[in-house]
Design a protein around this motif. Structure first.
Motif, PDB file in Angstrom:
ATOM      1  N   ILE A  66       0.859  -1.179   0.000  1.00 31.37           N
ATOM      2  CA  ILE A  66       0.000   0.000   0.000  1.00 31.37           C
ATOM      3  C   ILE A  66       0.900   1.236   0.000  1.00 31.37           C
ATOM      4  N   SER A  67       0.895   1.954  -1.114  1.00 32.54           N
ATOM      5  CA  SER A  67       1.852   3.053  -1.303  1.00 32.54           C
ATOM      6  C   SER A  67       1.343   4.358  -0.701  1.00 32.54           C
ATOM      7  N   LEU A  68       1.248   4.374   0.623  1.00 33.54           N
ATOM      8  CA  LEU A  68       0.933   5.587   1.378  1.00 33.54           C
ATOM      9  C   LEU A  68       2.032   5.813   2.407  1.00 33.54           C
ATOM     10  N   GLY A  69       2.305   7.087   2.704  1.00 32.83           N
ATOM     11  CA  GLY A  69       3.358   7.381   3.674  1.00 32.83           C
ATOM     12  C   GLY A  69       4.723   7.098   3.097  1.00 32.83           C
ATOM     13  N   TYR A  70       5.627   6.706   3.964  1.00 32.55           N
ATOM     14  CA  TYR A  70       6.992   6.410   3.534  1.00 32.55           C
ATOM     15  C   TYR A  70       7.340   4.971   3.916  1.00 32.55           C
ATOM     16  N   ASN A  71       8.323   4.429   3.224  1.00 27.24           N
ATOM     17  CA  ASN A  71       8.825   3.079   3.506  1.00 27.24           C
ATOM     18  C   ASN A  71       7.699   2.046   3.457  1.00 27.24           C
ATOM     19  N   ALA A  72       6.904   2.087   2.396  1.00 31.70           N
ATOM     20  CA  ALA A  72       5.800   1.131   2.250  1.00 31.70           C
ATOM     21  C   ALA A  72       6.345  -0.289   2.089  1.00 31.70           C
ATOM     22  N   LYS A  73       5.673  -1.246   2.732  1.00 29.37           N
ATOM     23  CA  LYS A  73       6.095  -2.639   2.701  1.00 29.37           C
ATOM     24  C   LYS A  73       4.940  -3.539   2.290  1.00 29.37           C
ATOM     25  N   PHE A  74       5.285  -4.745   1.832  1.00 31.94           N
ATOM     26  CA  PHE A  74       4.273  -5.723   1.491  1.00 31.94           C
ATOM     27  C   PHE A  74       3.692  -6.314   2.771  1.00 31.94           C
ATOM     28  N   LYS A  75       2.363  -6.320   2.848  1.00 32.48           N
ATOM     29  CA  LYS A  75       1.676  -6.841   4.014  1.00 32.48           C
ATOM     30  C   LYS A  75       0.444  -7.627   3.575  1.00 32.48           C
ATOM     31  N   LEU A  76      -0.007  -8.521   4.443  1.00 26.21           N
ATOM     32  CA  LEU A  76      -1.159  -9.362   4.148  1.00 26.21           C
ATOM     33  C   LEU A  76      -2.460  -8.647   4.486  1.00 26.21           C
ATOM     34  N   GLN A  77      -3.400  -8.653   3.543  1.00 28.40           N
ATOM     35  CA  GLN A  77      -4.763  -8.184   3.769  1.00 28.40           C
ATOM     36  C   GLN A  77      -5.691  -9.397   3.628  1.00 28.40           C
ATOM     37  N   ASN A  78      -6.875  -9.297   4.205  1.00 28.45           N
ATOM     38  CA  ASN A  78      -7.812 -10.419   4.165  1.00 28.45           C
ATOM     39  C   ASN A  78      -9.203  -9.955   3.753  1.00 28.45           C
ATOM     40  N   GLY A  79      -9.880 -10.805   3.004  1.00 27.69           N
ATOM     41  CA  GLY A  79     -11.247 -10.502   2.600  1.00 27.69           C
ATOM     42  C   GLY A  79     -12.045 -11.779   2.381  1.00 27.69           C
ATOM     43  N   CYS A  80     -13.342 -11.672   2.440  1.00 32.04           N
ATOM     44  CA  CYS A  80     -14.212 -12.791   2.110  1.00 32.04           C
ATOM     45  C   CYS A  80     -15.523 -12.218   1.591  1.00 32.04           C
ATOM     46  N   GLY A  81     -16.230 -12.999   0.795  1.00 31.76           N
ATOM     47  CA  GLY A  81     -17.459 -12.448   0.260  1.00 31.76           C
ATOM     48  C   GLY A  81     -18.190 -13.378  -0.677  1.00 31.76           C
ATOM     49  N   LEU A  82     -19.213 -12.828  -1.303  1.00 39.83           N
ATOM     50  CA  LEU A  82     -20.091 -13.553  -2.204  1.00 39.83           C
ATOM     51  C   LEU A  82     -20.002 -12.930  -3.594  1.00 39.83           C
ATOM     52  N   ARG A  83     -19.795 -13.781  -4.593  1.00 38.35           N
ATOM     53  CA  ARG A  83     -19.698 -13.328  -5.987  1.00 38.35           C
ATOM     54  C   ARG A  83     -20.808 -13.995  -6.808  1.00 38.35           C
ATOM     55  N   ILE A  84     -21.445 -13.212  -7.652  1.00 36.31           N
ATOM     56  CA  ILE A  84     -22.499 -13.728  -8.524  1.00 36.31           C
ATOM     57  C   ILE A  84     -22.159 -13.387  -9.967  1.00 36.31           C
ATOM     58  N   TYR A  85     -22.059 -14.419 -10.808  1.00 37.19           N
ATOM     59  CA  TYR A  85     -21.784 -14.241 -12.231  1.00 37.19           C
ATOM     60  C   TYR A  85     -23.058 -14.454 -13.043  1.00 37.19           C
ATOM     61  N   TYR A  86     -23.168 -13.689 -14.120  1.00 39.34           N
ATOM     62  CA  TYR A  86     -24.207 -13.937 -15.142  1.00 39.34           C
ATOM     63  C   TYR A  86     -23.518 -14.302 -16.444  1.00 39.34           C
ATOM     64  N   ASN A  87     -23.970 -15.378 -17.065  1.00 41.00           N
ATOM     65  CA  ASN A  87     -23.369 -15.880 -18.298  1.00 41.00           C
ATOM     66  C   ASN A  87     -23.967 -15.157 -19.508  1.00 41.00           C
ATOM     67  N   PHE A  88     -23.155 -14.366 -20.201  1.00 40.41           N
ATOM     68  CA  PHE A  88     -23.621 -13.623 -21.370  1.00 40.41           C
ATOM     69  C   PHE A  88     -23.488 -14.410 -22.672  1.00 40.41           C
ATOM     70  N   SER A  89     -22.876 -15.561 -22.633  1.00 38.96           N
ATOM     71  CA  SER A  89     -22.689 -16.338 -23.859  1.00 38.96           C
ATOM     72  C   SER A  89     -23.982 -17.070 -24.213  1.00 38.96           C
ATOM     73  N   LYS A  90     -24.135 -17.404 -25.494  1.00 42.23           N
ATOM     74  CA  LYS A  90     -25.319 -18.134 -25.972  1.00 42.23           C
ATOM     75  C   LYS A  90     -25.146 -19.610 -25.659  1.00 42.23           C
ATOM     76  N   LEU A  91     -26.203 -20.210 -25.159  1.00 39.24           N
ATOM     77  CA  LEU A  91     -26.165 -21.635 -24.824  1.00 39.24           C
ATOM     78  C   LEU A  91     -26.716 -22.486 -25.949  1.00 39.24           C
TER      79      LEU A  91
END
Length: 321
Positions: A296-321
């Motif tokens: 996260i490139s804020l401040g000074y001396n930015a370092k790689f750190k672990l972030q966490n997330g979870c959630g629900l994803r819904i896809y719609y299929n636009f292709s012809k069946l």
């Protein structure tokens, strides 16, 4: 030779040839049908899918120090306490002897309160927040997908600081016995926009529910949006004070720090593990845990750190069946 016998043999031969041709044609049609069915099975899963993602996001606290009231000096270095933004606002601006708003807030005399380095905020953390996004994938086949996601989140930071007061009283007091720690709140707000490009793999043979794995590159745009000190009084609420600690960066010579330290673009990697449910040929629902390892490139001396997330994803299929 018997003409009838010859004719009979020729008719039988002709019938055999006709039966052979019919059989060959039927087999050819069956092969074509099988090929078409096979082709359909191989192509029915190809195509463009798009949808929404919504969930929870836990940010690493490594950049939360940006909102602790110290700020940066004119050389871009972290201020010491005497030059910190919070100290100067409380002591020199709102607590000056000519019009001591801090003393009015605390209901004490001008000389009966003090603000030291021990009163500064420490251990600031981001609170759990939401994450929403527009997610897409191109399905190469039943198992493999190329993904492109755009997710956004607004983060909040909360911390506490104190102003010490020693109200004037009549009578004997033990040293330090009359010191009161008046606790107040410091807050921050930050926006993050994440662009993810990766690969998704469906694991399992079911037509309905399977496991999924995904991973790829994560590009994060971050912006520090708000930083305020909130001095609320239960005794004298009419003297409540709200200090905008970001305002200093809109003034020279600090103005360019907004772009240098308070806005940035970083890179990282994301992953995902979860369950994929094919509701029907048009809709797919996925429940996943999605960690990322980001800078996260804020401040000074930015370092790689672990972030966490979870959630629900819904896809719609636009292709012809």
């Amino acid at each position: 030779m018997n003409v009838k016998l010859i004719l009979k043999k020729r008719i039988v031969l002709l019938l055999q040839v006709i039966l052979l041709l019919v059989s060959f044609k039927a087999n050819a049609q069956d092969d074509d049908t099988d090929d078409q069915d096979s082709l359909k099975k191989n192509t029915i899963h190809k195509g463009f899918h798009a949808g929404l993602f919504i969930g929870a996001y836990w940010a690493n606290s490594s950049t939360a120090y940006l909102y602790d009231g110290y700020g940066f000096d004119i050389n871009g270095q972290r201020n010491d306490f005497n030059n910190s933004v919070l100290y100067n606002q409380i002591v020199n601006v709102y607590g000056n002897a000519n019009n001591d708003l801090i003393a009015q807030l605390l209901n004490v005399n001008h000389t009966d309160w003090h603000f030291t380095q021990q009163n500064m905020p420490i251990n600031l953390k981001y609170t759990t927040t939401y994450i929403v996004g527009f997610n897409t994938r191109y399905q190469l086949n039943k198992k493999e997908n190329i993904t492109l996601n755009v997710n956004g989140s607004k983060l909040s930071v909360n911390g506490k600081f104190n102003i010490s007061s020693t109200p004037t009283t009549i009578g004997f007091q033990t040293p330090g016995g009359g010191v009161k720690q008046n606790q107040f709140t410091i807050v921050g707000a930050e926006q993050r926009l994440m662009f993810q490009f990766g690969y998704q793999r469906i694991i399992g043979k079911s037509d309905k529910i399977n496991f999924l794995l995904e991973g790829g590159i994560n590009v994060i745009l971050s912006k520090a949006q708000k930083n305020q000190a909130l001095l609320n009084s239960d005794v004298n609420p009419q003297y409540n004070i709200y200090i905008d600690l970001m305002n200093i960066y809109n003034q020279p010579p600090y103005r360019y720090y907004s772009a240098k330290y308070l806005i940035g673009a970083g890179v990282g990697a994301f992953a995902g593990i979860g369950i994929s449910l094919n509701v029907n040929p048009k809709y797919t629902v996925q429940l996943l845990y999605s960690p990322s390892y980001d800078r996260i490139s804020l401040g000074y001396n930015a370092k790689f750190k672990l972030q966490n997330g979870c959630g629900l994803r819904i896809y719609y299929n636009f292709s012809k069946l």
